[in-house]
Design an enzyme around this catalytic site. Sequence first.
Site, PDB file in Angstrom:
ATOM      1  N   GLU A 129     -17.785  18.304   2.746  1.00  0.00           N
ATOM      2  CA  GLU A 129     -16.970  18.931   1.715  1.00  0.00           C
ATOM      3  C   GLU A 129     -17.585  18.772   0.331  1.00  0.00           C
ATOM      4  OE1 GLU A 129     -12.737  18.853   4.151  1.00  0.00           O
ATOM      5  OE2 GLU A 129     -13.233  17.168   2.863  1.00  0.00           O
ATOM      6  N   GLY A 147       0.814  -1.209   0.000  1.00  0.00           N
ATOM      7  CA  GLY A 147       0.000   0.000   0.000  1.00  0.00           C
ATOM      8  C   GLY A 147       0.842   1.252   0.000  1.00  0.00           C
ATOM      9  N   GLY A 152      -0.300   4.441   0.384  1.00  0.00           N
ATOM     10  CA  GLY A 152      -1.028   5.575   0.940  1.00  0.00           C
ATOM     11  C   GLY A 152      -0.136   6.351   1.904  1.00  0.00           C
TER      12      GLY A 152
END
Lengths: 441, 441
Positions: free
Chosen positions: B169, B9, B11
């Site tokens: 948002e 990963g 991220g």
Amino acid sequence: MAKEVIIVGGGFAGLKAAKVLGNKEGVHVTLIDKANHHLFQPLLYQVATAGLSQSDIAMPIRSILSEYQNIKVLQGEVTGVDFDAETVATDFGTLSYDHLILACGVRHSYHGNEQWEKHAPGLKTLEQATEIRRRILSAFEVAERAEDEAVRRRALTFVVVGGGPTGVELAGAIGEMTRYTLGRDFRNIDPKLTRIILVESGDRILGSFPKKQSSRATRDLENLGVQVWTKSPVSEIHETSIEVGSEKIETMTVLWAAGIIATDINKDLGVQTGAQGRIVVDSCLNIPGRTNVFVAGDQAAYTDPMGKVLPCLSPVAIQQGQSISENILRDLEGESREPFDYVDKGQMATIGRSRAIVDMGFFRLQGFIAWLTWLLVHIYFISGFNNRLSIFLKWCLSYLTNKKGARIISGATWRFFDTLPEADLEDKTPDAHDVKEIETS
Amino acid sequence: MAKEVIIVGGGFAGLKAAKVLGNKEGVHVTLIDKANHHLFQPLLYQVATAGLSQSDIAMPIRSILSEYQNIKVLQGEVTGVDFDAETVATDFGTLSYDHLILACGVRHSYHGNEQWEKHAPGLKTLEQATEIRRRILSAFEVAERAEDEAVRRRALTFVVVGGGPTGVELAGAIGEMTRYTLGRDFRNIDPKLTRIILVESGDRILGSFPKKQSSRATRDLENLGVQVWTKSPVSEIHETSIEVGSEKIETMTVLWAAGIIATDINKDLGVQTGAQGRIVVDSCLNIPGRTNVFVAGDQAAYTDPMGKVLPCLSPVAIQQGQSISENILRDLEGESREPFDYVDKGQMATIGRSRAIVDMGFFRLQGFIAWLTWLLVHIYFISGFNNRLSIFLKWCLSYLTNKKGARIISGATWRFFDTLPEADLEDKTPDAHDVKEIETS
């Protein structure tokens, strides 16, 4: 009563035609396009080769035209035209016109081998550019993780078919990318060992340019590591190979830039078509016998007074769009129309990061100075201050740092051919096998 | 012999862990990710609402890490882990590790109603953001060309499910877009009449913030034309409507921001999982009993000394990635490990173009000053000078001109769920019917 003008297509021709009619009295304009954006096609190859983002070269049509209160932009597909009833059929209803401007462009032609398309995508839309980018960048990823040398070699072989400006620009940009941009990012492969082959069936690339400039471009390409194969017609394209003459090249990535053909609507209109299925138009760009129906840009086959059919270039499209709308305004004023008169501005093609050729007839440039010219012309002509600034900054940065800003593999699939099963796109990598999907990011 | 560290990963957690190990002696790192890019998820909603381009918030992982000669980046999918054999199975082969760091993140949860996903996409990947953008912009196109008032009303109704930061948002950005950005571009509709509903099942939005800040955010949203419905659980989602409690809302566009769940790999690992299926880890972020296997970021359920499971936030992920790699380096030096110690930096959420809330515990901000703080923090933390400059310029331009730079509807389809038939995406527009495809650009 205001006259209703329908423009089909928001490319260079349609957009220019709309702008000339913008905020003029006595005329209502409806512009219909399948996409919501105008595409600056001359820079599309830069999206395909990760130099620019989609939104750098695409602008919402309705935003470009928002200052003109008499213009309405509708996103939709035109499915047919009834010249007698003076109506256009679309997927959202039927519209009536007083004047009709067709500017639908062209698409790629595989010269009867349409089954090649899924193995060798062309470059006409934003989606196709994203798909080509995905394929080029994915090939390097496959090579990096490959354990089999044959797989790695196949992944690092790129073939571009067609030696016109688009093919030359694609091959040059791939060459530049492998030479300069990707070098430091990989551990298992040397991107410089990439094999890039530009395949052309004619006896030289850039056939519309002077011979000397073709040779110069060939040399510039070779300096970027691109092999130029002329007199090399493609005989077959498979999923992981291409046959050129009697030679078979193992490759994961074939790109198609060898020929165009009119969109299918031309066949259904019952009009005379010329080379590449483009619609034959008269001196005022009308379909003969239909004085209120015009065709502009790539869709039109206009023969100039010297007997030459004008090529599919943006200056032709822009000038034709302008001529048509000026004639419509003359109609409204009761003046007589003026025939289309093309002013040849020349042609140019770029090779990699700092080389180009410019041919303005009496005046020719090559090398770095031609590239600067190319750069300024393209910055000047692209729509929208926002885009212009963004592109200019990206080019400066990429020139200084040798990095490319948009090396993102996105899962965008490619809607151009609806027949291609999803699985075909997914399983492009020859070493991929069926695995359970796990999120890793 | 150098120790092999595999990171799954790319991220926030995986990237930080890799950087800490970068160019350190005695360790080889292999980072595996399904995508070729690191995604700056806090700004993903801006891609979904046409404020930023894909490449602004995504950077190739191998490019971020290219300066570290001991790190290899491979694009691929991890299909399983054998803790006893100390191997990771991937779709391109099996790899051995000495230390393993799992940082696979989470995906959206529909709480057992996974069939809602195709009608109500979530926002976790670049492809999903592009798909949401396509749906939002297409809804306005449908409204503009609709002749039926009911169709128009349905197209102009947007429902966002989930009142956490992402939902707030998204709703705020849609509100801002309709109020300021789209106004002058349309002829047949008034985008200000758009109905935007933010649906939250709890008794207030932004439940993790102080009550006063929730109220302030609600007011800010209402000023942008967003209706905030609290205590409103969703009971059903259909293709063109959503049922909230007993009320049915006709809408073309439902967006999902209501809950996450661990990726499927967690189930197959045979480890203890906690809330949302996240993996329970000990004080050093190890899977209990496996001192060479670490879990970081959203995938880990770490309980702090106060008994609170840390939320899925990027500061948690970054600090965990750092802590793990520091402990691996301590192992190499023969030092003893130190337990993870989270430093809470607070949380923030933005509402439209110039409002935000910031909660740093002892210190709280709202309104314009909070928005400026939000802006600076995000500009500071995004990776890559190129992106930072591009985003900063786009925000300045958009702030000054009220225009959005990336209003491009691209045909990108969405690969997150493979089960969704292509036709479902194509026929989202209720008034579309089967027509022959014609190129219009």
